[in-house]
Write a protein that holds these residues in place. Structure first.
Motif, short mmCIF file in Angstrom:
data_model
loop_
_atom_site.label_atom_id
_atom_site.label_comp_id
_atom_site.label_asym_id
_atom_site.label_seq_id
_atom_site.Cartn_x
_atom_site.Cartn_y
_atom_site.Cartn_z
N GLN A 106 0.81 -1.22 0.00
CA GLN A 106 0.00 0.00 0.00
C GLN A 106 0.84 1.27 0.00
N LEU A 107 2.17 1.13 0.04
CA LEU A 107 3.06 2.29 0.00
C LEU A 107 3.29 2.74 -1.43
N SER A 108 3.79 3.95 -1.61
CA SER A 108 4.17 4.43 -2.94
C SER A 108 5.38 3.66 -3.44
N GLY A 109 5.64 3.76 -4.74
CA GLY A 109 6.77 3.05 -5.33
C GLY A 109 8.09 3.43 -4.70
N GLY A 110 8.29 4.72 -4.45
CA GLY A 110 9.53 5.17 -3.83
C GLY A 110 9.71 4.63 -2.43
N GLN A 113 10.62 1.00 -2.52
CA GLN A 113 12.05 0.85 -2.82
C GLN A 113 12.89 1.05 -1.57
N LYS A 114 12.51 1.99 -0.74
CA LYS A 114 13.25 2.24 0.50
C LYS A 114 13.07 1.09 1.49
N VAL A 115 11.91 0.46 1.48
CA VAL A 115 11.69 -0.71 2.34
C VAL A 115 12.62 -1.85 1.92
N ILE A 116 12.77 -2.05 0.61
CA ILE A 116 13.68 -3.10 0.13
C ILE A 116 15.12 -2.77 0.51
N LEU A 117 15.50 -1.51 0.38
CA LEU A 117 16.84 -1.08 0.81
C LEU A 117 17.03 -1.34 2.30
N ALA A 118 16.02 -1.00 3.08
CA ALA A 118 16.10 -1.20 4.54
C ALA A 118 16.28 -2.67 4.86
N GLY A 140 10.90 13.32 -6.17
CA GLY A 140 11.33 13.46 -4.78
C GLY A 140 11.97 12.21 -4.25
N ALA A 141 11.33 11.06 -4.51
CA ALA A 141 11.88 9.78 -4.06
C ALA A 141 13.18 9.48 -4.78
N HIS A 142 13.26 9.87 -6.06
CA HIS A 142 14.49 9.68 -6.85
C HIS A 142 15.66 10.37 -6.15
N ALA A 143 15.47 11.62 -5.77
CA ALA A 143 16.54 12.37 -5.11
C ALA A 143 16.91 11.74 -3.77
N GLU A 144 15.91 11.22 -3.05
CA GLU A 144 16.20 10.59 -1.76
C GLU A 144 17.02 9.31 -1.94
#
Length: 205
Positions: A106-110, A113-118, A140-144
């Protein structure tokens, strides 16, 4: 070009028919993802929805998967520790979610992606492979994500980033290997890395 195939090979998903792996100078076998994880490798795949995120599981469950697999399924992480790890990573990577128990799908794509990184960061990898980490996410997520990559480099984690975004490759890379038709065309280091030099390598015959 063979970029994703190289990532799958390094992570033990694809089998090699020649060559060898060396980790810290020692020859090792990497024939399965389990072996790759034991050697400190981690992979964030290109297709996060099909191969990365477990949409029906919570953010917490997604984040602790790699660490649980690394230490063994019989050594179950207590729920309290799972929650602590998830909350730490949500804060560290600025994952936008009301809490760690929200379904990751249910999260946004960005944020997915951060969950997978985590997930991989909590397993403390020595080599983190990121396959197109900024594809299909908002500006915004791209820059993060790019900012996270830079921070990880400064922390001393080895990163192998596969990307077709030349500007970001030039922005954070110490070394660039250019591939075409599954062959290495050139390797650029330091000040030789630029969008122009990469394009010239691709265009050369």
């Amino acid at each position: 070009s063979g970029r994703t195939e190289a990532a799958l090979l390094i992570f033990g998903i694809n089998a090699s028919d020649q060559g060898e792996f060396r980790v810290k100078g020692e020859r090792v076998s990497v024939n399965t993802p389990r072996q790759a994880i034991q050697h400190g490798f981690a992979l964030c795949p290109e297709d996060r929805k099909a191969e990365g995120i477990f949409a029906e599981l919570s953010v917490r469950e997604n984040i602790i998967l790699a660490l649980q697999a690394k230490q063994g399924w019989l050594r179950h992480l207590p729920y309290k520790r799972q929650q602590e790890i998830a909350d730490e990573m949500i804060k560290a990577l600025h994952i936008v979610t009301p809490d760690a128990n929200k379904p990751a799908g249910q999260l946004s794509g960005g944020n997915q992606q951060k969950v997978i990184l985590a997930r991989w960061l909590v397993s403390q990898p020595e080599l983190l492979i990121l396959d197109e980490p900024t594809r299909g996410i908002d500006v915004g997520a791209h820059a993060e994500i790019v900012g996270i990559i830079k921070r990880l480099c400064k922390q001393g984690i080895a990163l192998l980033v596969i990307s077709s975004e030349l500007a970001e490759v030039v922005d954070y890379s110490d070394r660039v290997v250019v591939l075409r038709d599954r062959k290495k065309l050139t390797e650029l280091v330091g000040d030789d890395i630029s969008e122009q030099s990469i394009m010239q390598a691709l265009a050369a015959r």
